[in-house]
Enzyme design. Structure first.
Site, PDB file in Angstrom:
ATOM      1  N   HIS A   1       1.794   4.743  -2.671  1.00  0.00           N
ATOM      2  CA  HIS A   1       2.096   6.008  -2.480  1.00  0.00           C
ATOM      3  C   HIS A   1       3.374   6.393  -2.771  1.00  0.00           C
ATOM      4  O   HIS A   1       3.481   7.536  -3.632  1.00  0.00           O
ATOM      5  CB  HIS A   1       2.069   6.342  -0.838  1.00  0.00           C
ATOM      6  CG  HIS A   1       0.491   6.339  -0.490  1.00  0.00           C
ATOM      7  ND1 HIS A   1      -0.526   7.177  -0.910  1.00  0.00           N
ATOM      8  CD2 HIS A   1      -0.156   5.627   0.588  1.00  0.00           C
ATOM      9  CE1 HIS A   1      -1.549   7.185  -0.315  1.00  0.00           C
ATOM     10  NE2 HIS A   1      -1.472   6.091   0.504  1.00  0.00           N
TER      11      HIS A   1
ATOM     12  N   GLU B   1      -4.545   8.137  -2.810  1.00  0.00           N
ATOM     13  CA  GLU B   1      -5.016   6.778  -2.361  1.00  0.00           C
ATOM     14  C   GLU B   1      -5.425   6.067  -3.501  1.00  0.00           C
ATOM     15  O   GLU B   1      -5.277   4.436  -3.100  1.00  0.00           O
ATOM     16  CB  GLU B   1      -6.292   7.179  -1.609  1.00  0.00           C
ATOM     17  CG  GLU B   1      -6.659   6.109  -0.531  1.00  0.00           C
ATOM     18  CD  GLU B   1      -5.678   5.828   0.607  1.00  0.00           C
ATOM     19  OE1 GLU B   1      -4.734   6.597   0.922  1.00  0.00           O
ATOM     20  OE2 GLU B   1      -5.753   4.756   1.202  1.00  0.00           O
TER      21      GLU B   1
ATOM     22  N   HIS C   1       0.816  -1.366   0.009  1.00  0.00           N
ATOM     23  CA  HIS C   1       0.026  -0.211   0.029  1.00  0.00           C
ATOM     24  C   HIS C   1       0.797   1.276  -0.052  1.00  0.00           C
ATOM     25  O   HIS C   1       0.544   2.187  -0.754  1.00  0.00           O
ATOM     26  CB  HIS C   1      -0.813   0.039   1.361  1.00  0.00           C
ATOM     27  CG  HIS C   1      -1.872   1.100   1.306  1.00  0.00           C
ATOM     28  ND1 HIS C   1      -3.073   1.041   0.874  1.00  0.00           N
ATOM     29  CD2 HIS C   1      -1.534   2.495   1.945  1.00  0.00           C
ATOM     30  CE1 HIS C   1      -3.709   2.178   1.132  1.00  0.00           C
ATOM     31  NE2 HIS C   1      -2.889   2.958   1.714  1.00  0.00           N
ATOM     32  N   GLU C   2       1.680   1.191   0.971  1.00  0.00           N
ATOM     33  CA  GLU C   2       2.609   2.329   0.905  1.00  0.00           C
ATOM     34  C   GLU C   2       3.689   2.555  -0.279  1.00  0.00           C
ATOM     35  O   GLU C   2       3.843   3.717  -0.721  1.00  0.00           O
ATOM     36  CB  GLU C   2       3.718   2.604   2.166  1.00  0.00           C
ATOM     37  CG  GLU C   2       2.974   2.417   3.464  1.00  0.00           C
ATOM     38  CD  GLU C   2       1.667   3.500   3.667  1.00  0.00           C
ATOM     39  OE1 GLU C   2       1.760   4.649   3.125  1.00  0.00           O
ATOM     40  OE2 GLU C   2       0.572   3.270   4.476  1.00  0.00           O
TER      41      GLU C   2
END
Lengths: 504, 504
Positions: A273, A299, A269-270
């Protein structure tokens, strides 16, 4: 005339570069506080961060800034500016106007309240005691309502808050798409609850040593295209990604030895980003454009990686053998069982632990509550009951205490109202981007199976990352997909995937 | 009247707090660059450090600073100020006057030259090519000579440079003490060379894994009284200690698996610096007084720990068993053999690798050269020859190339002339402090043997650390020892110790 403007343009850029330099220093101090700063230095460090932040805020409203805006804003002047400076000017102007409208004393009082409220919230959450937090939350809402009157609003007061995080998105838009989402997801969640084909998950919770999880995380980051010459992976209580500049975008993750999903999906997930920030065009460095264009688009990138890649069958077809090198205790778990297990869907109370199907419902609940707070339909004191009722209604479960309910998220304690919708918007954007991507890369599943993830990253950079804040969120959406916000793609994705997994 | 002054006092402190906040941010960025910042972000980080440094420099010379100095300097006003503000004012005034005297353009040019010169020096050193570095060094010397004319000087131009690092120390003082030192050390070094009782050292170079060295370093830091709630230990190419504030004083060290002395004595040395900074009185936080009072006093603390504790027989009597837990390959090396080995003295070419006996000679050589450069007796172009001749004369060995000779140190490439004497001054101060300490703690050796190192740290804090810059270096020396600079204590220490080790 032309020459004078280029001189002012340069001075303006220098001024903005300095603000961004302070921001980079602040970001590093923030990262350091979370990754291993000695505890006795924390108070003084917080003072230092406060002083630098105040300086950046002041610079955004100084007369010098006002003069640049006045000199560079006229249409015939703007036409002579480079696109980067023109967009930088627009950003600065927006912020100037927003910050200028709040009386300095009131803003100072608000900042003090924010930091107090966060400390109180932390204690209130630990004690599961909403009454303790209530007066602070009330004041934060009151301040925010006053700010909305200073800033003005169109149609609905909440629109002004949405504009802070997702310019272009309004209550009208959200009401429409969230209704669609809710009406299709709620029945699906119910069907799943009643399904007799639930995945077996017990093997997920076997002990998986931290060092091995870290080694696998590093390997996967590399596969995803995360550039370690422009980043690093550290450990924190809450995972995050932070950009100091595109050449230094750091990720943190959290390791749970009894549930590897925390670290692996947190890292992926990170990484989403971070890939955004690492691939912003270098010409934007030193300007406020060198950042994701909105919380929602940001997001969309993290959720794209976490869900559309990280929870995809083809991804694990490629990487399950690698995974088992680090997790030999999965030797006897088949790929199919593994895939179904990591995609288990089950109503839960805590947003950040929710699966991808129920996640949007957590957001919709928060949206409905925030909208009501600012329209005046909901009172702060009634929040715990309203919260619990909505959980019962949408997810079929009721929090047994406020820590698992209305007190669970940090956002409100910092006065961040209007932020939550970005999470669900990002999810819908991601599904729309995926649909658009498949026109260029029709063999998407095959790319995952062959580990050619770099092609996916390149497509995202080409269409999204590189622009930073040069394009507004809905402009990117339109340019990439040829349409506006449309929840159908997400709904279709969720229905197809979960009907198959639960054999509905 | 009184009320007005307390208001200005407060504003002045706020102004100074802000400068110090920027410095803390700069220090963290510096630390981060050296301990693991991703390489692609380095250019932008350097820009950011440059912008913040420029801001601090500007603030030290702004009219606002001039106004505070003008308003607070009159005697009757000073009498009303708190001691902390009075000393802060004196520091700011000194810096204001120094910085103001250099024309802004010239300073800017100098800063650019500095950063270029460092890069060129690095390459010149790698290629061992003094000619490459010479024009830059020439310009740095020329700039510094011009600065000296701006600043003015008494008796000798070099005195003005000494004042930057060690206020109160002059060429007259150094000529006297360095002559004494040289005249006693040089014959001792010769005697040792001719001694037939040289220590056996081959066992020092057995492989000692990095992780074990790190674990032992951490254990020893704890014993020495380093507070890990106010610090951390990291790894870098060159060891250093850095204070962000007294609650956050970090140490770095370097591990050589084939020579554990690098890490262990490096760590103990940096610990001495760190204990100074960790124990500065908290009331000085946010002012320029929250720092060691001079380079020399700082070095006195690091050398006290490295040599008077870390190379002491009683220290190893206490900790050699602990050491062997981490280094089982020393099981068959006796304590006496170990002690003699780590105290081997042998003339060498590189200052930072020198033993404690020959170390002062390396400094004296640099002092004589710098003094000659600024009196005009020595030309930049002649430096390699002069350097090599002095090494031959004082140490009996001659560098075979410039990398091992005149190009070895970074200092000159940054324009730091006048810094080197501080190292030897620190050594003399340390010996004087030890002598004074033994009046209060006559059982010094026994404290080491019993591992009661905390009592030593407490004594140093009581007499030195806590004052920060509230006392000048020679004021501390006088207060602690009751006399001025006196090299006898160091000479006596070295003669006694080395005559015993080499059985002279």
């Amino acid at each position: 005339m032309k020459k004078d403007i280029s001189k002012i343009e340069k001075q303006f850029l220098n001024y903005v570069n300095k603000m961004m330099a302070y921001n980079e220093a602040i970001s590093l101090m923030y990262w350091d506080l979370r990754t291993g700063a000695p505890k006795n230095g924390v108070d003084q460090r917080s003072e230092v961060i406060g002083m630098l932040s105040q300086e950046v805020f002041k610079m955004s409203t100084y007369e010098e800034m006002a003069a640049y805006i006045a000199e560079l804003s006229p249409k015939h002047v703007q036409e002579q500016l480079s696109p980067v400076v023109r967009h930088t000017l627009a950003e600065c102007k927006k912020e100037y106007e927003r910050n200028k409208k709040i009386p300095a004393d009131e803003y100072k009082e608000y900042v003090v309240l924010q930091s107090k409220a966060e400390a109180v919230w932390e204690e209130a959450k630990a004690k599961s005691d909403f009454a303790m937090f209530e007066p602070y939350l009330q004041k934060l809402v009151d301040f925010t309502k006053r700010f909305i009157t200073y800033w003005g609003y169109e149609k609905h007061p909440y629109n002004t808050l949405l504009d802070l995080y997702e310019p272009g998105i309004t209550v009208d838009v959200l009401d429409r798409v969230f209704t669609q989402l809710r009406d299709r997801i709620v029945p699906l969640v119910q069907q799943i609850n009643e399904s007799s084909h639930k995945p077996e998950t017990s093997f997920l919770f076997q002990k998986f040593p931290k060092e091995k999880q870290r080694a696998f995380s590093l390997a996967i980051l590399k596969e995803l295209g995360y550039n370690f010459d422009a980043g690093r992976l550290d450990e924190t209580v809450h995972p995050f990604a932070i950009s100091l500049n595109p050449g230094d975008v750091r990720i943190t993750t959290k390791y749970d030895e009894n549930d590897f999903r925390t670290a692996i999906f947190g890292t992926i997930h990170e990484c989403g980003h971070a890939l955004y920030e690492q691939n912003i065009s270098p010409e934007l460095i030193g300007t406020p454009l060198c950042d994701g264009t909105s919380m929602g688009i940001h997001e969309s990138q993290s959720l794209f990686y976490e869900n559309f890649i990280g929870r995809h069958y083809s991804f694990w077809k490629r990487y399950y053998d690698l995974f088992k090198q680090y997790a030999p205790h999965f030797a006897n778990v088949s790929l199919d069982d593994f895939y179904r297990a990591i995609n288990e869907s089950k109503p839960s109370l805590i947003r950040i632990e929710a699966d991808e199907l129920t996640y949007p419902l957590h957001i919709i609940i928060r949206y409905e509550i925030e909208k009501g707070l600012f329209s005046g339909d909901i009172e702060v004191k009634d929040l715990p009951d309203i919260w619990n009722e909505k959980y019962e209604k949408y997810l079929g479960i009721r929090p047994d205490n406020d820590a698992n309910g209305v007190l669970q998220d940090v956002h409100w304690s910092g006065g961040s109202f209007g932020y939550f919708p970005s999470y669900a918007l990002g999810y819908m954007y991601a599904a729309q981007f995926k649909h658009a991507m498949e026109k260029d890369l029709p063999n998407f599943d095959q790319l995952l199976e062959q580990g050619e993830l770099i092609k996916i990253r390149e497509w995202l950079t080409e269409h999204i990352h590189r622009f930073g804040k040069m394009k507004k969120p809905l402009e990117i959406l339109q340019d990439v997909t040829g349409e506006g916000l449309n929840p159908d793609y997400l709904i279709r994705y969720l229905e197809e995937k979960y009907k198959e997994i639960y054999r509905l």
